[in-house]
Design an enzyme around this catalytic site. Structure first.
Site, PDB file in Angstrom:
ATOM      1  N   HIS A 318     -21.407  -5.337  53.480  1.00  0.00           N
ATOM      2  CA  HIS A 318     -20.233  -5.620  54.223  1.00  0.00           C
ATOM      3  C   HIS A 318     -20.783  -7.203  54.713  1.00  0.00           C
ATOM      4  O   HIS A 318     -21.614  -7.228  54.452  1.00  0.00           O
ATOM      5  CB  HIS A 318     -20.954  -4.722  55.440  1.00  0.00           C
ATOM      6  CG  HIS A 318     -20.005  -4.659  56.788  1.00  0.00           C
ATOM      7  ND1 HIS A 318     -19.377  -5.403  58.045  1.00  0.00           N
ATOM      8  CD2 HIS A 318     -18.344  -3.855  56.414  1.00  0.00           C
ATOM      9  CE1 HIS A 318     -18.596  -5.078  58.793  1.00  0.00           C
ATOM     10  NE2 HIS A 318     -16.837  -4.642  57.473  1.00  0.00           N
ATOM     11  N   ASP A 376     -16.627   3.297  53.915  1.00  0.00           N
ATOM     12  CA  ASP A 376     -15.789   3.678  52.916  1.00  0.00           C
ATOM     13  C   ASP A 376     -16.842   4.740  51.952  1.00  0.00           C
ATOM     14  O   ASP A 376     -16.443   5.233  51.426  1.00  0.00           O
ATOM     15  CB  ASP A 376     -15.631   2.519  52.403  1.00  0.00           C
ATOM     16  CG  ASP A 376     -14.196   2.417  53.623  1.00  0.00           C
ATOM     17  OD1 ASP A 376     -13.567   3.316  53.899  1.00  0.00           O
ATOM     18  OD2 ASP A 376     -14.098   1.397  53.188  1.00  0.00           O
TER      19      ASP A 376
HETATM   20  N1  ACO Z   1     -22.096  -4.287  44.579  1.00  0.00           N
HETATM   21  C1  ACO Z   1     -23.053  -5.265  44.135  1.00  0.00           C
HETATM   22  N2  ACO Z   1     -23.483  -6.609  44.510  1.00  0.00           N
HETATM   23  C2  ACO Z   1     -22.657  -6.987  45.953  1.00  0.00           C
HETATM   24  C3  ACO Z   1     -22.300  -6.559  46.839  1.00  0.00           C
HETATM   25  C4  ACO Z   1     -22.255  -4.972  45.970  1.00  0.00           C
HETATM   26  N3  ACO Z   1     -21.291  -3.565  46.208  1.00  0.00           N
HETATM   27  N4  ACO Z   1     -21.541  -6.210  47.538  1.00  0.00           N
HETATM   28  C5  ACO Z   1     -22.529  -7.338  47.649  1.00  0.00           C
HETATM   29  N5  ACO Z   1     -22.500  -8.116  46.454  1.00  0.00           N
HETATM   30  C6  ACO Z   1     -23.799  -9.437  46.243  1.00  0.00           C
HETATM   31  C7  ACO Z   1     -22.769 -10.755  45.375  1.00  0.00           C
HETATM   32  O1  ACO Z   1     -22.093  -9.798  45.003  1.00  0.00           O
HETATM   33  C8  ACO Z   1     -23.375 -11.112  46.491  1.00  0.00           C
HETATM   34  O2  ACO Z   1     -24.711 -11.486  45.321  1.00  0.00           O
HETATM   35  P1  ACO Z   1     -25.278 -12.809  44.796  1.00  0.00           P
HETATM   36  O3  ACO Z   1     -25.808 -13.454  46.211  1.00  0.00           O
HETATM   37  O4  ACO Z   1     -25.948 -13.036  43.936  1.00  0.00           O
HETATM   38  O5  ACO Z   1     -23.272 -14.057  44.433  1.00  0.00           O
HETATM   39  C9  ACO Z   1     -23.946 -10.991  47.660  1.00  0.00           C
HETATM   40  O6  ACO Z   1     -24.363  -9.415  47.556  1.00  0.00           O
HETATM   41  C10 ACO Z   1     -23.334 -11.653  48.663  1.00  0.00           C
HETATM   42  O7  ACO Z   1     -22.300 -10.886  48.389  1.00  0.00           O
HETATM   43  P2  ACO Z   1     -20.390 -11.576  49.467  1.00  0.00           P
HETATM   44  O8  ACO Z   1     -19.426 -11.461  48.101  1.00  0.00           O
HETATM   45  O9  ACO Z   1     -21.306 -13.329  49.680  1.00  0.00           O
HETATM   46  O10 ACO Z   1     -20.679 -10.435  50.805  1.00  0.00           O
HETATM   47  P3  ACO Z   1     -19.592 -10.694  51.519  1.00  0.00           P
HETATM   48  O11 ACO Z   1     -19.933 -10.505  52.757  1.00  0.00           O
HETATM   49  O12 ACO Z   1     -18.521 -11.522  51.070  1.00  0.00           O
HETATM   50  O13 ACO Z   1     -18.638  -9.450  50.463  1.00  0.00           O
HETATM   51  C11 ACO Z   1     -17.707  -7.376  51.096  1.00  0.00           C
HETATM   52  C12 ACO Z   1     -18.579  -8.421  51.630  1.00  0.00           C
HETATM   53  C13 ACO Z   1     -16.633  -7.378  50.850  1.00  0.00           C
HETATM   54  C14 ACO Z   1     -18.056  -5.811  51.914  1.00  0.00           C
HETATM   55  C15 ACO Z   1     -18.748  -6.778  49.237  1.00  0.00           C
HETATM   56  O14 ACO Z   1     -19.750  -6.343  50.211  1.00  0.00           O
HETATM   57  C16 ACO Z   1     -18.075  -5.645  48.411  1.00  0.00           C
HETATM   58  O15 ACO Z   1     -16.937  -6.142  47.984  1.00  0.00           O
HETATM   59  N6  ACO Z   1     -18.348  -4.543  48.981  1.00  0.00           N
HETATM   60  C17 ACO Z   1     -17.574  -3.475  47.726  1.00  0.00           C
HETATM   61  C18 ACO Z   1     -16.710  -2.649  48.235  1.00  0.00           C
HETATM   62  C19 ACO Z   1     -16.813  -2.410  49.764  1.00  0.00           C
HETATM   63  O16 ACO Z   1     -16.780  -1.610  49.667  1.00  0.00           O
HETATM   64  N7  ACO Z   1     -15.381  -2.573  51.049  1.00  0.00           N
HETATM   65  C20 ACO Z   1     -15.981  -2.159  52.730  1.00  0.00           C
HETATM   66  C21 ACO Z   1     -15.349  -3.065  52.901  1.00  0.00           C
HETATM   67  S1  ACO Z   1     -16.031  -1.881  54.907  1.00  0.00           S
HETATM   68  C22 ACO Z   1     -14.448  -1.743  54.865  1.00  0.00           C
HETATM   69  O17 ACO Z   1     -13.767  -2.600  54.672  1.00  0.00           O
HETATM   70  C23 ACO Z   1     -14.007  -0.636  56.020  1.00  0.00           C
END
Ligand code: ACO
Length: 442
Positions: A318, A376
């Site tokens: 998140h 979710d």
């Molecule tokens: N699975 C694997 N790796 C992940 C995930 C994941 N679900 N989420 C983040 N990471 C990793 C990234 O690859 C990144 O790794 P790195 O530092 O080696 O490059 C690190 O964690 C940070 O990720 P960011 O993308 O910078 O985190 P951000 O805060 O921008 O993204 C997000 C948040 C979009 C929710 C992301 O975690 C994601 O895509 N999750 C999966 C989709 C999801 O479940 N969305 C629901 C959000 S909640 C809602 O809307 C109610």
């Protein structure tokens, strides 16, 4: 809708000095404090004083507005609506009480609650012509596509509540949105099944009515299970608002130009649809189906950890919660109560989800990046147990989030500092050059 339950932002006696190393010019920017959370640097005069813009893709460090509605502390896993913790609201309120709180800033007294419930109930029907609008869609249209279209089209049906300068019209539009969304969602579902639309029943509670419009048919009575209705109500509460997320910011940005509320909410629905946001609950189920069985989990975890593979574990991580998502905790409990009530002892997808959760929570990659299951991760499993198809999952989220969008939209309209949203950019395209006739291009 009044917003009177907390003070405005205060200017602190501290400021931030920006020194331009090239010109040597110093500029000072005030620091503003709110009631909770990190202070902010007021950079509204930054460009005028320094000639620089800020660069912050994804608004990682940018506050786009002042708000009194919702507060999140992502490190501590705190979510407050108008100051009240989400856990207390989920335990003690019904969804319409939370709607009142978000819209008006205070919990309603009994007479206010009765009046509000009645007013919402009286707006649940849709204009009959809207049935023709539905019939224009293909039967296999994604219900979120139908939602975007039908909600946007409401402005063509309810002209008498599109004058955003009139507080009464804003209030009527707000009530209409909250009241009609379950009907719009229920009908999108019915349309996809080829079943007749089921009209709202005003003797039912909000969540009961929503279940009724999704599952009743003219052929037989649909008996509402109180445990399921309570779970649906709780799901709606948990999704009601979440401060300046992508869809809410979309609603505010669309509204900042003076667009009518129905058009703004339609823009919010479009933004919510994406798999990185509200589309995640659908994506979780699709992912669990793709994983198939526990033996394959290791391969998917490996893919998620591979920096060259865009795959992510859906329902994990998140932008704001870097400890735990307080909504996920409540959703996990609700998930188990629904499965117990429906006597689902063996749910292969739930077993798979629990195993995935266990492994990921122990894995260094997820632990070091503070990636935890979000709301979710569990909601999809509940919806599946209720017999709701995956394409409807984000629609249910939209029904719940409408009140948050509309409360934030109202707050923005009433904000004296509100301006049209117009971010700047860091341009990296070609510098100015002269047009070359087509015959001379190499
Ligand atoms: N699975 C694997 N790796 C992940 C995930 C994941 N679900 N989420 C983040 N990471 C990793 C990234 O690859 C990144 O790794 P790195 O530092 O080696 O490059 C690190 O964690 C940070 O990720 P960011 O993308 O910078 O985190 P951000 O805060 O921008 O993204 C997000 C948040 C979009 C929710 C992301 O975690 C994601 O895509 N999750 C999966 C989709 C999801 O479940 N969305 C629901 C959000 S909640 C809602 O809307 C109610």
């Amino acid at each position: 809708m009044s917003q009177k339950n907390s003070a405005a932002a205060k200017e602190s006696n501290k400021n931030v000095k920006v020194i331009d190393n090239v010109s040597g010019k110093e500029s000072n920017f005030p620091i503003l404090t709110g009631t909770e959370g990190a202070p902010v640097i007021d950079i509204r005069k930054l460009y005028a004083e320094t000639g620089y813009f800020t660069y912050d893709p994804g608004f990682i460090a940018t506050g786009s507005c002042e708000s009194k509605i919702t507060y999140i502390d992502g490190d501590k896993g705190i979510l407050l609506h108008r100051g009240y913790p989400i856990e207390q609201l989920a335990e003690n309120s019904d969804f319409l009480e939370v709607c009142y709180l978000l819209l008006y800033g205070e919990l309603p007294k009994q007479n206010q609650k009765t009046e509000f419930d009645r007013a919402i109930t009286l707006h649940t029907m849709l204009h009959e012509q809207i049935t023709n609008f539905y019939r224009g869609f293909r039967r296999d249209a994604h219900p979120m596509a139908i939602m975007c279209g039908v909600v946007g089209a409401l402005s063509a049906f309810y002209h008498d509540s599109t004058d955003i300068a009139d507080p009464h019209q804003r209030m009527v539009a707000s009530y209409r949105m909250v009241a009609k969304m379950p009907t719009i969602a229920g009908w999108a579902y019915k349309y996809s099944l080829g079943q007749p639309f089921v009209y709202p029943r005003n003797d039912l509670e909000f969540s009961e009515n929503f279940l009724h419009m999704m599952f009743a048919t003219p052929c037989e009575e649909y008996k509402i299970n109180p445990v399921i209705a309570k779970a649906m109500d709780r799901i709606l509460i948990l999704h009601a608002d979440h401060e300046q997320n992508a869809s809410t910011s979309t609603v505010r940005l669309a509204g900042s130009s003076g667009a009518n509320p129905f058009a703004c909410i339609s823009a919010g629905i479009a933004s919510l649809w994406g798999p990185a946001h509200g589309g995640a609950n659908e994506a979780v189920l699709n992912m669990l189906n793709e994983i198939g069985n526990k033996d394959n989990i290791a391969d998917f975890i490996k893919k998620a950890k591979d920096p060259n593979d865009p795959f992510r574990i859906m329902g994990f991580g998140h932008r704001v919660y870097k400890n735990f998502d307080p909504r996920a905790k409540i959703m996990r409990e609700t998930c188990h109560s629904v499965l117990d009530e429906l006597d689902i002892r063996e749910e292969p997808l739930l077993d798979l989800a629990m195993e995935l959760e266990r492994i990921a929570l122990e894995d260094e990659y997820f632990v070091s990046r503070k990636l935890y299951p979000n709301v979710d991760f569990y909601s999809g499993i509940i919806f599946q147990a209720l017999g709701i198809p995956t394409t409807m999952f984000t629609v249910l989220f939209a029904v719940a989030r409408t009140v948050g969008w509309i409360a934030q939209w109202n707050e923005m309209i009433e904000d004296p500092n509100q301006k049209i949203g117009r971010p700047r950019q860091l341009y990296t395209g070609s510098a100015q050059r002269d047009h070359v006739p087509i015959s001379e291009r190499g």
